[in-house]
Scaffold this motif. Structure first.
Motif, PDB file in Angstrom:
ATOM      1  N   THR A 164     116.065  12.287  48.928  1.00 48.04           N
ATOM      2  CA  THR A 164     115.979  13.727  49.168  1.00 48.04           C
ATOM      3  C   THR A 164     117.369  14.352  49.306  1.00 48.04           C
TER       4      THR A 164
ATOM      5  N   ASN B 114     118.951  10.928  53.779  1.00 47.95           N
ATOM      6  CA  ASN B 114     118.577  11.608  52.543  1.00 47.95           C
ATOM      7  C   ASN B 114     118.735  10.689  51.331  1.00 47.95           C
TER       8      ASN B 114
ATOM      9  N   GLN C 141     109.416  11.153  54.342  1.00 47.04           N
ATOM     10  CA  GLN C 141     109.567  12.604  54.239  1.00 47.04           C
ATOM     11  C   GLN C 141     108.202  13.161  53.816  1.00 47.04           C
TER      12      GLN C 141
ATOM     13  N   GLY D 126     116.962  17.419  51.711  1.00 44.79           N
ATOM     14  CA  GLY D 126     115.725  17.376  52.490  1.00 44.79           C
ATOM     15  C   GLY D 126     114.618  18.248  51.959  1.00 44.79           C
TER      16      GLY D 126
END
Length: 362
Positions: free
Chosen positions: A155, A150, A272, A182
């Motif tokens: 994120t 992350n 992501q 996330g």
């Protein structure tokens, strides 16, 4: 009858000549081998000229004029590892150090990958496994959702604003919950906690581990200097180019795999599904959309429409740039002051600069 007889003979002669000429095919040129400069501290570095590459010499001066006008201090182009252009402006020199700003995030990404390949950490583990709990101001259950990955992909879910002001403060009191890890992309200085993760996991200081595992293996110079809440890397331009050359070669330096190629491939591809133009602290060109620092707006199209679609980038405040273009076997470096106004990573400068670089070889 005589004419009918001669016509097939002429055809036979033509086909015979055609067959003979095609029996000796023109050999394909041998691709030029990738070059790596020596790590001995010398100034030795092979070069190629604009003429060697068949590029447009008339496009060089407009590019240099633009770079100088836009407060640049240095500019380099490597092709297959060889220097094609190397220029210094505004009192800067080949030996003068300058800051990488957030372009140095990619150094942190790379060293995190090295620590993982050596078995010290796993990027899918939570950050608190390595630096303990309470490193944020979040409820423990929310803090424990944040993994090293992350931090690599921006994120974490930590709010990038404190009291409605964009913040680079990474003390626990300033790291507040905004969303579950996330589920939100936000450009933030909290990535720097990865340096604490690496130090804790390896039992070494961040600088020592970085120097031993990356800097010295590439023959780079430079050091981390504390600046406010952040540790910023300073080096000369050729050291930045060395790192870019390793990136061009998927984490390999002169036959030695510095960082696992699978990790490096993941780092330089979409990490992501929120900001398609972001890997592990690397920016990615040519994607369908992108996000910018400090805002949550999704913008359609490529970050730098004039740049190559396969380009990935280390971008820092005030237009510190490493552009890596695999399809062209090319690395481009720019260091200097802000081209226009102060900016965190991206600016209009990128688009115009690439118009002028493209003019070299189009």
């Amino acid at each position: 009858m005589k004419k009918l007889f001669l016509f097939p003979l002429l055809l036979l002669a033509v086909f015979s000549c055609s067959s003979d000429s095609s029996s000796t095919p023109t050999p394909n040129p041998v691709p030029e081998a990738m070059y790596f400069p020596p790590n001995d501290g010398s100034s030795t570095w092979e070069t190629k000229t604009i003429a060697d590459l068949g590029w447009n010499q008339n496009a060089v001066q407009p590019l240099l004029d633009y770079l100088e006008l836009k407060h640049s201090k240095s500019f380099m182009i490597l092709v297959n590892g060889r220097i094609v252009m190397e220029y210094y402006f505004n009192g800067h020199s080949a030996t003068t150090p300058w800051y990488w700003a957030s372009a140095g995030k990619t150094l942190t990404s790379t060293v995190t990958g090295i620590a993982e390949q050596e078995g010290f950490l796993n990027i899918t583990n939570k950050v608190s496994d390595y630096i303990g709990t309470g490193w944020t101001n979040e409820p423990l259950a929310k803090e424990n959702l944040i993994t090293c990955k992350n931090l690599l992909s921006m994120t974490s879910g930590i709010d990038d604003y404190v009291n409605n002001v964009y913040s680079d403060d990474v003390t626990p009191s300033s790291l507040n919950y905004k969303a579950d890890a996330g589920t939100r992309w936000a450009y933030s200085n909290v990535y720097v906690k990865l340096q604490d993760v690496v130090a804790s996991a390896t039992g070494q200081t961040w600088s020592n581990y970085f120097n031993n595992k990356l800097r010295d293996k590439l023959g780079m110079t430079g050091s981390w200097i504390q600046s406010g809440n952040n540790s910023v890397y300073w080096s000369n331009t050729r050291s930045m180019a060395r790192f870019g050359l390793m990136a061009l070669n998927n984490g390999k330096w002169n036959g030695t795999q510095i960082v696992n190629q699978n990790y490096f491939t993941a780092a330089t591809n979409t990490s992501q599904n929120i900001n398609l133009s972001y890997g592990y602290l690397w920016w990615l060109n040519g994607k369908a959309s992108y996000h910018m620092p400090q805002v949550q707006t999704e913008f359609p199209g490529s970050i730098i429409p004039t740049g190559p679609n396969d380009m990935f980038m280390a971008l820092g405040k005030n237009d510190q740039k490493i552009y890596v273009i695999p399809s062209k076997k090319m690395v481009v470096i720019r260091m200097g002051e802000a081209a226009d106004n102060v900016n965190l990573a991206l600016s209009d400068f990128d688009e115009t600069l690439w118009e002028k670089i493209n003019a070299l070889y189009q």
